[in-house]
Structures are given as structure tokens and as C-alpha cells.
Motif scaffolding. Structure first.
Motif, PDB file in Angstrom:
ATOM      1  N   LEU A 193      -3.384 -67.379 -37.790  1.00  0.00           N
ATOM      2  CA  LEU A 193      -3.884 -68.705 -38.166  1.00  0.00           C
ATOM      3  C   LEU A 193      -2.738 -69.714 -38.277  1.00  0.00           C
ATOM      4  O   LEU A 193      -2.823 -70.841 -37.771  1.00  0.00           O
ATOM      5  N   LEU A 194      -1.656 -69.297 -38.929  1.00  0.00           N
ATOM      6  CA  LEU A 194      -0.521 -70.210 -39.127  1.00  0.00           C
ATOM      7  C   LEU A 194       0.145 -70.549 -37.796  1.00  0.00           C
ATOM      8  O   LEU A 194       0.643 -71.663 -37.616  1.00  0.00           O
ATOM      9  N   ASN A 195       0.167 -69.599 -36.865  1.00  0.00           N
ATOM     10  CA  ASN A 195       0.714 -69.887 -35.537  1.00  0.00           C
ATOM     11  C   ASN A 195      -0.114 -70.959 -34.830  1.00  0.00           C
ATOM     12  O   ASN A 195       0.423 -71.793 -34.093  1.00  0.00           O
ATOM     13  N   GLN A 196      -1.426 -70.935 -35.043  1.00  0.00           N
ATOM     14  CA  GLN A 196      -2.276 -71.976 -34.464  1.00  0.00           C
ATOM     15  C   GLN A 196      -1.946 -73.340 -35.064  1.00  0.00           C
ATOM     16  O   GLN A 196      -1.927 -74.356 -34.353  1.00  0.00           O
ATOM     17  N   VAL A 197      -1.678 -73.371 -36.365  1.00  0.00           N
ATOM     18  CA  VAL A 197      -1.275 -74.630 -37.010  1.00  0.00           C
ATOM     19  C   VAL A 197       0.039 -75.124 -36.413  1.00  0.00           C
ATOM     20  O   VAL A 197       0.209 -76.320 -36.144  1.00  0.00           O
ATOM     21  N   ALA A 198       0.984 -74.203 -36.175  1.00  0.00           N
ATOM     22  CA  ALA A 198       2.281 -74.578 -35.599  1.00  0.00           C
ATOM     23  C   ALA A 198       2.117 -75.203 -34.219  1.00  0.00           C
ATOM     24  O   ALA A 198       2.793 -76.182 -33.876  1.00  0.00           O
ATOM     25  N   GLU A 199       1.206 -74.654 -33.427  1.00  0.00           N
ATOM     26  CA  GLU A 199       1.013 -75.136 -32.062  1.00  0.00           C
ATOM     27  C   GLU A 199       0.336 -76.504 -32.025  1.00  0.00           C
ATOM     28  O   GLU A 199       0.623 -77.316 -31.144  1.00  0.00           O
ATOM     29  N   LYS A 200      -0.548 -76.781 -32.985  1.00  0.00           N
ATOM     30  CA  LYS A 200      -1.430 -77.940 -32.859  1.00  0.00           C
ATOM     31  C   LYS A 200      -1.099 -79.100 -33.794  1.00  0.00           C
ATOM     32  O   LYS A 200      -1.819 -80.094 -33.826  1.00  0.00           O
ATOM     33  N   SER A 201      -0.039 -78.975 -34.605  1.00  0.00           N
ATOM     34  CA  SER A 201       0.329 -80.068 -35.511  1.00  0.00           C
ATOM     35  C   SER A 201       1.815 -80.368 -35.362  1.00  0.00           C
ATOM     36  O   SER A 201       2.571 -79.578 -34.796  1.00  0.00           O
ATOM     37  N   LYS A 202       2.233 -81.495 -35.906  1.00  0.00           N
ATOM     38  CA  LYS A 202       3.641 -81.869 -35.839  1.00  0.00           C
ATOM     39  C   LYS A 202       4.439 -81.217 -36.964  1.00  0.00           C
ATOM     40  O   LYS A 202       5.463 -80.577 -36.730  1.00  0.00           O
ATOM     41  N   VAL A 203       3.996 -81.403 -38.198  1.00  0.00           N
ATOM     42  CA  VAL A 203       4.706 -80.883 -39.367  1.00  0.00           C
ATOM     43  C   VAL A 203       3.688 -80.304 -40.338  1.00  0.00           C
ATOM     44  O   VAL A 203       2.556 -80.808 -40.432  1.00  0.00           O
ATOM     45  N   ILE A 231      -2.303 -59.662 -43.413  1.00  0.00           N
ATOM     46  CA  ILE A 231      -1.176 -60.499 -42.986  1.00  0.00           C
ATOM     47  C   ILE A 231      -1.263 -60.866 -41.507  1.00  0.00           C
ATOM     48  O   ILE A 231      -1.049 -62.030 -41.150  1.00  0.00           O
ATOM     49  N   PRO A 232      -1.558 -59.922 -40.590  1.00  0.00           N
ATOM     50  CA  PRO A 232      -1.610 -60.296 -39.166  1.00  0.00           C
ATOM     51  C   PRO A 232      -2.611 -61.416 -38.880  1.00  0.00           C
ATOM     52  O   PRO A 232      -2.309 -62.346 -38.122  1.00  0.00           O
ATOM     53  N   PHE A 233      -3.791 -61.333 -39.485  1.00  0.00           N
ATOM     54  CA  PHE A 233      -4.804 -62.368 -39.273  1.00  0.00           C
ATOM     55  C   PHE A 233      -4.299 -63.720 -39.763  1.00  0.00           C
ATOM     56  O   PHE A 233      -4.450 -64.743 -39.089  1.00  0.00           O
ATOM     57  N   THR A 234      -3.669 -63.738 -40.955  1.00  0.00           N
ATOM     58  CA  THR A 234      -3.175 -64.993 -41.527  1.00  0.00           C
ATOM     59  C   THR A 234      -2.030 -65.560 -40.703  1.00  0.00           C
ATOM     60  O   THR A 234      -1.951 -66.774 -40.483  1.00  0.00           O
ATOM     61  N   SER A 235      -1.122 -64.690 -40.234  1.00  0.00           N
ATOM     62  CA  SER A 235      -0.016 -65.158 -39.387  1.00  0.00           C
ATOM     63  C   SER A 235      -0.539 -65.801 -38.113  1.00  0.00           C
ATOM     64  O   SER A 235       0.000 -66.812 -37.639  1.00  0.00           O
ATOM     65  N   VAL A 267       8.542 -76.851 -45.869  1.00  0.00           N
ATOM     66  CA  VAL A 267       8.151 -77.744 -44.787  1.00  0.00           C
ATOM     67  C   VAL A 267       8.527 -77.021 -43.500  1.00  0.00           C
ATOM     68  O   VAL A 267       9.619 -76.458 -43.378  1.00  0.00           O
ATOM     69  N   ALA A 268       7.597 -76.993 -42.539  1.00  0.00           N
ATOM     70  CA  ALA A 268       7.797 -76.202 -41.329  1.00  0.00           C
ATOM     71  C   ALA A 268       7.281 -76.965 -40.117  1.00  0.00           C
ATOM     72  O   ALA A 268       6.323 -77.740 -40.216  1.00  0.00           O
ATOM     73  N   SER A 269       7.931 -76.731 -38.969  1.00  0.00           N
ATOM     74  CA  SER A 269       7.511 -77.423 -37.759  1.00  0.00           C
ATOM     75  C   SER A 269       8.037 -76.708 -36.522  1.00  0.00           C
ATOM     76  O   SER A 269       9.056 -76.003 -36.576  1.00  0.00           O
ATOM     77  N   LYS A 270       7.328 -76.897 -35.433  1.00  0.00           N
ATOM     78  CA  LYS A 270       7.762 -76.412 -34.123  1.00  0.00           C
ATOM     79  C   LYS A 270       8.337 -77.547 -33.285  1.00  0.00           C
ATOM     80  O   LYS A 270       8.816 -77.321 -32.174  1.00  0.00           O
ATOM     81  N   ASP A 298       8.663 -61.060 -47.774  1.00  0.00           N
ATOM     82  CA  ASP A 298       9.301 -62.369 -47.638  1.00  0.00           C
ATOM     83  C   ASP A 298       8.267 -63.350 -47.100  1.00  0.00           C
ATOM     84  O   ASP A 298       7.777 -63.194 -45.982  1.00  0.00           O
ATOM     85  N   PRO A 299       7.882 -64.363 -47.867  1.00  0.00           N
ATOM     86  CA  PRO A 299       6.854 -65.300 -47.384  1.00  0.00           C
ATOM     87  C   PRO A 299       7.268 -66.047 -46.127  1.00  0.00           C
ATOM     88  O   PRO A 299       6.423 -66.529 -45.378  1.00  0.00           O
ATOM     89  N   ARG A 300       8.589 -66.126 -45.866  1.00  0.00           N
ATOM     90  CA  ARG A 300       9.045 -66.801 -44.651  1.00  0.00           C
ATOM     91  C   ARG A 300       8.543 -66.106 -43.394  1.00  0.00           C
ATOM     92  O   ARG A 300       8.417 -66.730 -42.341  1.00  0.00           O
ATOM     93  N   SER A 301       8.255 -64.801 -43.495  1.00  0.00           N
ATOM     94  CA  SER A 301       7.786 -64.067 -42.324  1.00  0.00           C
ATOM     95  C   SER A 301       6.445 -64.602 -41.833  1.00  0.00           C
ATOM     96  O   SER A 301       6.096 -64.415 -40.663  1.00  0.00           O
ATOM     97  N   LEU A 302       5.686 -65.255 -42.710  1.00  0.00           N
ATOM     98  CA  LEU A 302       4.421 -65.860 -42.288  1.00  0.00           C
ATOM     99  C   LEU A 302       4.650 -67.068 -41.381  1.00  0.00           C
ATOM    100  O   LEU A 302       3.739 -67.486 -40.672  1.00  0.00           O
ATOM    101  N   LEU A 303       5.876 -67.615 -41.411  1.00  0.00           N
ATOM    102  CA  LEU A 303       6.173 -68.839 -40.677  1.00  0.00           C
ATOM    103  C   LEU A 303       7.036 -68.579 -39.453  1.00  0.00           C
ATOM    104  O   LEU A 303       7.793 -69.453 -39.015  1.00  0.00           O
ATOM    105  N   ASP A 304       6.943 -67.372 -38.879  1.00  0.00           N
ATOM    106  CA  ASP A 304       7.741 -67.054 -37.690  1.00  0.00           C
ATOM    107  C   ASP A 304       7.392 -67.952 -36.513  1.00  0.00           C
ATOM    108  O   ASP A 304       8.201 -68.126 -35.602  1.00  0.00           O
ATOM    109  N   GLY A 305       6.190 -68.501 -36.493  1.00  0.00           N
ATOM    110  CA  GLY A 305       5.799 -69.406 -35.411  1.00  0.00           C
ATOM    111  C   GLY A 305       6.386 -70.802 -35.546  1.00  0.00           C
ATOM    112  O   GLY A 305       6.205 -71.634 -34.650  1.00  0.00           O
TER     113      GLY A 305
END
Length: 747
Positions: A150-160, A144-148, A211-214, A181-188
Motif C-alpha cells: 500500500l505504501l509503495n502505491q502512495v510513493a508512486e502516485k504522490s509527491k510527498v 507487513i507485506p500487504f501494508t508495504s 517525511v518521505a518522497s520518491k 525498524d519502521p523505516r523498512s515500511l518506507l523502502d519505496g
């Protein structure tokens, strides 16, 4: 589309390990697809159009784990520039062939792993990123930490981004590795909204689609950029809502997104629903904002409205900015009077629900707190007494946290003038006469009409009791603040200890890895040594044999004592024997080491093969269970029972003439009519085909019956993908010959 293109697509589809998605532009393969995609595509297209409208241009899209390219190609069809990525080479080959069929699409496909493509992302390289049922494999393999990360990098570098996640409750080998809770993967991603839930072909558990975005909010086919966000509506909220509420602020828009994870947070539903309903009823004199959209589903509620510019009165008081208490009170009483005239009351009149506009007006906000009951949401319950507490806070510019209760400043005796005279007039009236209209008139009454404050023992007692309770509450707040600091200090120490323990564990693991590397290197070194020793021994033996030949040559040319010669030969034989034994021993050890390496390799391959067969077995069992539980199986039960009974019934000509033959003659026109009807409806025909293939014997009979229908036969629909290689080639040759002949006749 040429026949060669059809042949290429057909061949590449046949080479797939699984037809996971419908094949874009080839409806003939839809029935064989493992999973339906149209429902998710509808949600994705809705997000695409909303974001495209917000940006006023087509989008750049990255599809991570694109499989057979269904979503990528449909988005390219909608006008997007798309990059599809998958780690399976056969998927990419098919995707590229499909892209070649649609040269007008701005799309390309690459062979790569999800981790690689995410780590190489550039800032704002893509507007929309898709990751549908991909990341549970990475979680299973790398945690999970490794995957989270990765997803944080997606949050930083994309719009949606749009994600579909597997759940921990799924009865599959990767299930236990998933988060609770799968939402925990999207904390970023500050903005995270569940679009829908969808079944898979693997089990009955529905997977959520987010759908998720920063940077952007996306709701109900609308999208917009937000400047900042908060999970607290004001400074004194202190986690009262358990982090289930989020507020997103843009220049002229306010977005409220409330989660409802359990029954204790049902008020999140009712508050937003009430706000949506009441805003349509308020008069323009109250300056209500405009509703843009409102919605809710099982776990979320959301509301988007225009933003009223201003600063909370709470924040102004906290910053020690001077305010006109009389002007604020008069404005609030005017608004509550207007609401009271309409039969409504605001049950949460607090400094954090009063907005000071740029024009220096005070406006009541938190429209979800407007109701038809004249009662405060908490102590002191009486909605008019709550005004006295508010006035004390405004006039003294001292606001205490509202826990466990607000300070009980409900009598006139602790208010400064002229508010003490104003409150005294009200206290001289019976409680049933109190109203906001009465309060407003009393505030505007001339000074000569103000009631005098005469200090008496009961009044002095009330004053001192309020002061004492205020001191107790202040002490309670100070104690809580101290306790909170101590807890934070303990948590900080625990965090440091955990970090230290983690570092120790990390160092220990590093040492173990180093030891393992040493053992591995030693094994390789020993193997090399064995090879070297084996070569040296071969050289030694060759040398000894050469020495022996030299000795024999010398014996032949020189006369020696026979006893001395026999002794020399004996010694040489012993030496030869010893060297041979040593060589055999080393050869055995070398072969054993090779066998161990081969055994390890074979075990690894068998483990992978066993995992593959376990997954195939599970899918086969599931398909069998789905078949037995399906409606079609239940509907055809009478047919199967009758067929079984007839097969067990004794055969003779009389029974065949009286029962079986008339039954066949009766049902034959009905069946042929149904077959003819299905030819004009391809979807129905595909469904009947799938159903009949479950009963091969019945399928063959229906095919034979179809050759002599009651009505003229329409040209059959031929699916080359279902033919053998030889039959498919013959079919294509015949088709080419017929086309050439028709062209010659036309000329």
C-alpha cells in the motif's frame, strides 16, 4: 456561529467514542482531547509551506485516517485543498459539521477505509499525503507485506508523504505485529527523513514522524525536486558505509542525507559537520560550493549545497577516456598547496574525490575530508606517498579496488617518465622537507634539472616487490570477485528454492482453503437438506394421516372383519409412531445445528467485546498510574493527609472553634483569590478544573466557596457540552429569550 451550530457540534462530540484530537475552532473541548496535536501540526505546516513554495501554488492534500479532522481543517485554513478520509462514520459526521462552520475552506470528508482510498489513487492526484498513526492497525490485521505494498502505491502516485508509525516496543496488542525498524515500511521512498518524535496518550514510547518522497527532498523548511539518487558516492564504495548514506542530485543542488543507526556510524555526523564548517573557510580560489542548509539530530545528519557540474575522474578512467595526467596532477598539487598554506590537508585524495569539470579542470571534492592533520585517512598514512599512488593510477589508467589496501606504488621506479624523474627528486630529499609546495615546484622544474633514474639492486628489489604485491592484490580481487559470483549464484538458487517452497506452500494453502470452502458448502447443503427432509416428512405425515382418515371412512361405510380392521389400525399406529420418532430425531438435529451457529455468532461478539474491555482496562490503569505519578498528586499529598487526619480526629466544639474554623477562615481568602485570578486566565482555569475533578469532595467545596468570592463575580463560563440533555435545552431556551429581549430594547 449560531446556537444551533453549537448544539449540533456539541451533540456530535458527545456521540464520539473518543475525542482523540482537539476539535477545530472549539477550544472548550481541548481539555478533553486524548492526544495533543499542536507539535505534529507545526512540523506538517513547515513541510506544507516548503513544498508549496517549491511548486509555487497551494497543495492538494489527502489525510488518511483524519479522525476528527484537526490536521485536515488546519491545512485547509492554510490554503490547501483537502480530502479527509476515515472509516468511522461518527468522525466523518463531526468533520462535515465543522467544515460547514467554515464555508470558505476548500475541504471535503469521505467515509472509507485506508486500503480502499489508496488503491483508488490516481497519478499526481495529491501533492501531500498524511498517514498519522494509521498503518499499525492495517499491519495488525493484514500483515507487513500487504501494508508495504500500500505504501509503495502512495510513493508512486504522490509527491510527498508524512507518516507516523507505531513501534514494535509499544506494550499494546498490535506491538508484536510491527516491524523491527519502521523505516523498512518506507523502502519505496528513496528520500526518508525523520522530522521528530512524539508521545502518545497510550504509553511513554515516542513515535517517529517521517517525511518521505520518491521525487522531492524536504529539509529544514526547504524542498526541491531531485532528478536521481544513489546510496553510494562512487563505483568502488562497495558498501563501506552500510547503506547509511544517500545522495540526491538536482540540476544545481546536491543533498546528502546520512543516517546514524549506531555508534559505528558516528563518522557520518563528523564528516558532514566538518564539511559544513570548512566550506565557510575556503577561499574562492578553490571554488568551494555554497552551503544551503545543514542540520542533524539523534539519528540523522544532512547537508544541502550547490552542485558543481562535472564527472568523477574514477568514472572517466573506467570508461577509458584519455586524460592529461600532467594537467590533472598539476591542478591537484596547486589546490593541496593552497590548502597547506592555510594549515589544511585533504586526507582522502583519490580518483573518486577528483571532479573533472566541463572546462576540463580537476577539482578536489569531498570537503568533509579536509582537516588540519597531514595524514592520510588509511594506508599508506603518509599524505605525500598517497599522491604517488594516485599518479600511478592516473598515468596507467588502472584503478584497483581499495580493499584490503591500495596497491603500494610509492616508489619512483614503477612510474612512467617523466613522473619517475619527478618522484626521484623527492626521494632524494629528507622526508621532513616534503611538502605539496615542493612537489609542485619539482613538477614545473626544467627537464635538465630532472634527477636520473639509475637502476641499482635495491631499486630493482623495490620495483619487483611492488609488482609482486600488485599481482597478489589482483589475485585477491579476482578471488573475491569469483567468491562474490559464487555467493550470488548460491543466493539466486536459494531464492529460487524459497520461491518454489513458497509456491508449494501457497498451493497447499489454496487446497486447504478449497477444502474449507467445500466443508462450508457441505454444511450449508446439509442444512438445506435438513429443511427439505423436514418438509418432506411433514408432507409424508400429512399424507399418512389423510390415508388413515380415508381408511376410517371406508371402515365406516363398509363392513370388514374386526380382526382385519384391528390389524390395519395396529399397522397404521406403528407407522405413525415410526414417522413421529424420525421427525423428532431430525428436528433435534436441526435445532442442534441452529444452536451451533448461534453459539459461534455469540462467541465472536463476546470476543470483540472482551477485546474492547481489555483496551479500556489498559487505558484506565494507565490513567490511574499517570495520576498517582503526576506532580499534582504529589503536590496535593499534604492536603489529603491533613484531610484524612481531620476526618479521623474526634469532633467536638472546642476543637472546631480553636483549630478547624480559624484554618478555614485563613485559607478561604487565598483560595477565593486564586479562583478569581483563574477566571481571567481560561487555560489556568481549565487546568485547575481538571486537577480538582480528581478529588470530587474538594471540587464540590470549591464550587460552593466560589459562590461568595471576595471580589465581584464575573459572568461564569458555561459549557453546554457538560450539561445533561434537559439542562442544555433549558439553557439554550433561556439564552434565546435573553437575546430576543436585548434586540427588542435596542430597537
Amino acid at each position: 456561529m449560531t446556537n444551533s451550530n453549537i448544539t449540533t457540534i456539541t451533540q456530535k462530540v458527545l456521540e464520539l467514542p473518543e475525542v482523540y484530537q482537539p476539535i477545530f475552532g472549539h477550544a472548550e473541548y481541548t481539555a478533553t482531547a486524548s492526544r495533543e496535536c499542536e507539535d505534529r501540526l507545526a512540523q506538517i505546516i513547515k513541510v506544507y509551506r516548503a513544498l508549496s513554495k517549491s511548486l509555487d501554488r497551494p497543495l492538494r492534500i489527502l489525510d488518511i485516517g483524519c479522525a476528527q479532522g484537526y490536521f485536515s481543517l488546519n491545512l485547509a485554513k492554510a490554503g490547501a485543498t483537502v480530502l479527509g478520509v476515515d472509516y468511522l462514520e461518527r468522525n466523518i459526521e463531526l468533520c462535515r459539521a465543522l467544515a460547514d462552520e467554515n464555508p470558505s475552506f476548500n475541504i471535503r470528508f469521505e467515509l472509507a477505509r485506508a486500503e480502499t482510498i489508496i488503491e483508488s489513487l490516481q497519478e499526481d492526484e495529491f501533492d501531500l499525503v498524511l498517514g498519522l498513526s494509521v498503518f499499525h492497525h492495517i499491519i495488525y490485521e493484514k500483515g507487513i507485506p500487504f501494508t508495504s505494498k500500500l505504501l509503495n502505491q502512495v510513493a508512486e502516485k504522490s509527491k510527498v508523504s508524512i507518516f507516523e508509525f507505531a513501534l514494535k516496543s509499544e506494550p499494546l496488542y498490535w506491538g508484536n505485529a510491527q516491524p523491527e525498524d519502521p523505516r523498512s515500511l518506507l523502502d519505496g521512498f528513496p528520500f526518508t527523513h525523520e522530522l521528530s518524535k512524539h508521545h502518545t496518550h497510550l504509553c511513554e514510547i515516542e513515535r517517529p514522524l517521517y517525511v518521505a518522497s520518491k521525487k522531492y527532498w524536504v529539509l529544514d523548511g526547504l524542498a526541491g525536486k531531485f532528478d536521481h539518487w544513489s546510496d553510494s558516492p562512487h563505483a568502488l564504495e562497495q558498501g563501506a558505509h552500510g547503506g547509511t548514506r544517500r545522495y540526491f542530485f538536482a540540476e544545481d543542488t546536491l543533498v546528502k542525507l546520512f543516517r546514524v543507526p549506531n555508534e559505528s556510524h558516528k563518522s557520518n555526523f563528523t564528516e558532514l559537520a566538518n564539511e559544513s564548517a570548512i566550506l565557510d573557510k575556503l577561499p574562492n580560489s578553490l571554488r568551494p560550493p555554497r552551503i544551503i542548509t545543514f542540520g542533524q539530530h539523534e539519528t540523522e545528519a544532512w547537508l544541502v549545497r550547490t552542485l558543481i557540474p562535472g564527472i568523477l575522474l574514477l568514472d572517466i578512467i573506467k570508461e577509458n577516456i584519455p586524460i592529461d595526467a600532467t594537467k590533472v596532477l598539476r591542478s591537484i598539487l596547486k589546490q593541496t598547496e593552497d590548502l597547506e598554506r592555510l594549515g589544511y590537508y585533504h586526507n582522502d585524495i583519490r580518483t573518486w574525490n577528483i571532479l573533472i569539470t566541463p572546462e576540463d579542470d580537476a577539482l578536489l571534492i569531498d570537503y568533509g575530508a579536509i582537516c588540519d592533520t597531514p595524514q592520510d585517512c588509511t594506508w599508506p598514512d603518509n599524505i605525500y606517498l598517497s599522491i604517488f599512488i594516485l599518479l600511478k593510477e592516473i598515468s596507467s589508467q588502472d584503478i584497483s579496488p581499495p580493499t584490503p589496501i591500495r596497491p603500494p606504488n610509492i616508489s619512483p621506479y614503477n612510474l612512467p617518465p617523466p613522473f619517475n624523474h619527478w618522484a626521484a627528486q623527492l626521494w632524494q630529499r629528507p622526508l621532513e622537507q616534503w611538502s605539496f609546495s615542493l612537489m609542485a615546484k619539482a613538477l614545473d622544474a626544467p627537464a635538465s634539472g630532472k634527477a636520473d633514474i639509475i637502476e641499482s639492486p635495491p631499486q630493482l628489489w623495490e620495483q619487483k616487490m611492488e609488482s609482486a604485491i600488485k599481482l597478489i592484490l589482483n589475485h585477491e580481487h579476482e578471488s573475491r570477485a569469483t567468491t562474490k559470483k559464487e555467493i550470488l549464484s548460491i543466493e539466486e538458487r536459494l531464492t529460487q528454492q524459497q520461491a518454489h517452497s513458497f509456491e508449494l506452500l501457497k498451493d497447499e494453502l489454496s487446497l486447504q482453503r478449497a477444502e474449507l470452502r467445500k466443508v462450508s458448502d457441505l454444511a450449508v447443503t446439509n442444512a438445506n437438506r435438513l429443511d427439505n427432509i423436514r418438509g418432506d416428512i411433514k408432507q409424508d405425515i400429512s399424507g399418512e394421516f389423510q390415508s388413515l382418515r380415508d381408511i376410517l371412512t371406508n371402515v365406516a361405510s363398509t363392513s370388514f372383519n374386526a380382526d382385519a380392521l384391528r390389524s390395519s389400525l395396529s399397522e397404521l399406529n406403528e407407522l405413525k409412531k415410526a414417522l413421529t420418532e424420525k421427525y423428532a430425531e431430525l428436528d433435534i438435529r436441526y435445532n442442534t445445528l441452529n444452536e451451533l451457529f448461534e453459539l459461534k455468532k455469540a462467541l465472536t461478539e463476546k470476543d470483540a467485546e472482551a477485546h474492547s474491555w481489555r483496551q479500556r482496562t489498559y487505558l484506565a490503569e494507565k490513567k490511574s498510574l499517570d495520576l498517582v505519578q503526576s506532580t499534582s498528586w504529589k503536590i496535593t499529598a499534604p492536603v489529603r493527609h491533613v484531610s484524612l487526619a481531620l476526618s479521623n480526629f474526634p469532633r467536638n466544639r472546642t476543637i472546631n472553634r480553636l483549630i478547624i474554623s480559624p484554618t478555614k477562615r485563613a485559607f478561604r481568602p487565598v483560595i477565593l483569590g486564586a479562583l478569581y485570578y483563574s477566571r481571567r486566565h481560561p487555560r489556568l482555569r481549565n487546568a485547575l478544573g481538571r486537577l480538582l475533578r480528581l478529588v470530587p469532595a474538594l471540587h464540590k467545596k470549591v464550587i460552593r466557596m466560589e459562590q461568595t468570592p471576595l471580589t465581584p463575580i464575573q459572568p461564569p463560563i458555561i459549557y453546554p457540552v457538560k450539561m445533561s440533555a434537559r439542562a442544555r435545552q433549558i439553557y439554550l431556551d433561556l439564552d434565546n429569550a435573553i437575546n430576543k429581549e436585548q434586540k427588542g430594547r435596542q430597537q
